[in-house]
Design a protein around this motif. Structure first.
Motif, PDB file in Angstrom:
ATOM      1  N   HIS A  40       0.870  -1.122  -0.170  1.00 53.16           N
ATOM      2  CA  HIS A  40       0.111   0.026  -0.075  1.00 53.16           C
ATOM      3  C   HIS A  40       0.814   1.157   0.187  1.00 53.16           C
ATOM      4  CE1 HIS A  40      -3.601  -2.328   0.393  1.00 53.16           C
ATOM      5  NE2 HIS A  40      -3.809  -2.463   1.553  1.00 53.16           N
ATOM      6  N   HIS A  41       1.969   1.222   0.841  1.00 57.23           N
ATOM      7  CA  HIS A  41       2.641   2.550   0.815  1.00 57.23           C
ATOM      8  C   HIS A  41       3.583   2.523  -0.690  1.00 57.23           C
ATOM      9  CE1 HIS A  41       6.023   5.077   2.256  1.00 57.23           C
ATOM     10  NE2 HIS A  41       6.816   4.347   1.649  1.00 57.23           N
ATOM     11  N   ARG A  43       2.164   1.945  -3.552  1.00 51.87           N
ATOM     12  CA  ARG A  43       1.198   2.619  -4.325  1.00 51.87           C
ATOM     13  C   ARG A  43       0.991   3.929  -4.032  1.00 51.87           C
ATOM     14  NH1 ARG A  43      -4.530   2.662  -4.035  1.00 51.87           N
ATOM     15  NH2 ARG A  43      -5.527   2.710  -6.289  1.00 51.87           N
ATOM     16  N   GLU A  44       0.702   4.408  -2.874  1.00 47.20           N
ATOM     17  CA  GLU A  44       0.649   5.753  -2.494  1.00 47.20           C
ATOM     18  C   GLU A  44       1.641   6.547  -3.140  1.00 47.20           C
ATOM     19  OE1 GLU A  44       0.071   5.537   1.913  1.00 47.20           O
ATOM     20  OE2 GLU A  44      -1.763   4.664   1.734  1.00 47.20           O
ATOM     21  N   LYS A  45       3.061   6.120  -2.958  1.00 46.28           N
ATOM     22  CA  LYS A  45       4.073   6.927  -3.335  1.00 46.28           C
ATOM     23  C   LYS A  45       4.247   6.571  -4.942  1.00 46.28           C
ATOM     24  CE  LYS A  45       5.614   7.889   0.711  1.00 46.28           C
ATOM     25  NZ  LYS A  45       5.681   9.606   0.930  1.00 46.28           N
ATOM     26  N   GLN A  46       3.286   5.961  -5.385  1.00 49.00           N
ATOM     27  CA  GLN A  46       2.993   5.883  -7.172  1.00 49.00           C
ATOM     28  C   GLN A  46       4.491   5.076  -7.653  1.00 49.00           C
ATOM     29  OE1 GLN A  46       0.605   7.067  -9.272  1.00 49.00           O
ATOM     30  NE2 GLN A  46      -0.282   7.333  -7.079  1.00 49.00           N
TER      31      GLN A  46
END
Length: 311
Positions: A40-41, A43-46
């Motif tokens: 998830h981390h 993905r949040e950081k693209q």
């Protein structure tokens, strides 16, 4: 000692003395919570490709974990963001199949989105409608119906789109826009300008170029008329001059061009109808539905009829 043996000795020594600096800093693969959190981390950081790898690692190592549906869902979202709609669809179907009530509804919506993006509006419409009819997902009902109607529009089925829009209840957030769209479909769809393919072909059979002119393509009409006239005139002139071989060749070419012009006129009529329908649907698509932003992921573009819609 030889050079290779010396190098190996120093590398082994460095590994023993400084293990923290030489070992990759990856999440503990034995801890599913940390692994999923790390995905998830990313993905949040693209960092989408690394995030996809971590989601897949989680699913490979812990396929029966209670959060497997969540991992499948966000794997699909990650693939959406990289434009890999087929792979995203596969992930969302796995999330639905997992049967987790926390994610199966959202995953079902995402299945419809993916089908739309892949140019499969009939399947998308049926998927959205199935979700809307599931009583366990009442909170998604109106959004699913709204998207189902848009999918039916993409499939050029005005009646189904109209019928679905009328199922949206007056108290639903989408109701004002849905009922406005339903009214426009009912009144405007029968009035859409159309050109009959058979008429276009028949006109071109009677007079080359006439069918293209009927279908709104004047330059193609002029080209067709002039070329047919030139081939026919050349064939007649060759007969008068006694050049029967040349006349036969020109007549053959003229027949091919003549028949091709009939088919081309019919195709021009089909294109005319498609363009008018696309323009009308695009205009209908300018009607926003309240709350729709939460129904689709950020930045997701859905392909309808050859152009893209952003909700």
């Amino acid at each position: 000692m030889r050079t290779c043996e010396t190098l190996a000795f120093f590398l082994l020594t460095a590994f023993v003395l400084f293990p923290g600096q030489l070992q990759a800093k990856t999440p503990m693969r034995g801890d599913p919570e940390k692994l999923l959190s790390f995905a998830h981390h990313l993905r949040e950081k693209q960092d989408l490709y690394r995030a996809e790898g971590e989601y897949m690692a989680f699913l490979f190592l812990f396929p029966q974990h209670p959060k497997a549906a969540e991992a499948w869902f966000f794997l699909g979202r990650t693939r959406q963001q990289t434009g890999r709609w087929e792979a995203a669809l596969e992930a969302f179907l796995h999330a639905v199949k997992a049967g987790d009530p926390r994610w199966s509804g959202e995953a079902g919506m995402a299945v419809g989105e993916s089908l739309l993006a892949l140019g499969r509006p009939l399947e998308a419409a049926r998927s959205f409608q199935a979700l809307a009819q599931d009583p366990s997902w009442e909170r998604l009902r109106s959004k699913a119906l709204w998207l189902a109607a848009r999918a039916w529009l993409a499939a050029r089925d005005w009646e189904q789109a109209h019928r679905v829009l009328l199922q949206i209840r007056p108290e639903d957030p989408e109701a004002p826009e849905a009922h406005l769209m339903a009214s426009r479909i009912e009144t405007e769809s029968p009035l859409l300008p159309r050109r009959n393919e058979w008429v276009a072909g028949g006109l071109s059979a009677l007079l080359p170029g006439a069918g293209h002119l009927y279908a709104g393509r004047p330059w193609e009409a002029l080209t067709s008329f002039l070329l047919n006239f030139a081939f026919l005139a050349g064939s007649v002139w060759s007969v008068k001059e006694g050049c029967l071989v040349s006349s036969g060749i020109l007549s053959f070419l003229e027949l091919s061009w003549y028949l091709g012009g009939i088919e081309s006129a019919a195709e021009a009529a089909r294109k005319y109808n498609n363009q008018k329908e696309e323009s009308w649907i695009r205009e209908l698509g300018q009607i926003p539905a309240s709350g729709m932003d939460s129904a689709l992921p950020d930045g997701v573009k859905i392909r309808l009829l050859g152009f893209r819609w952003r909700f």
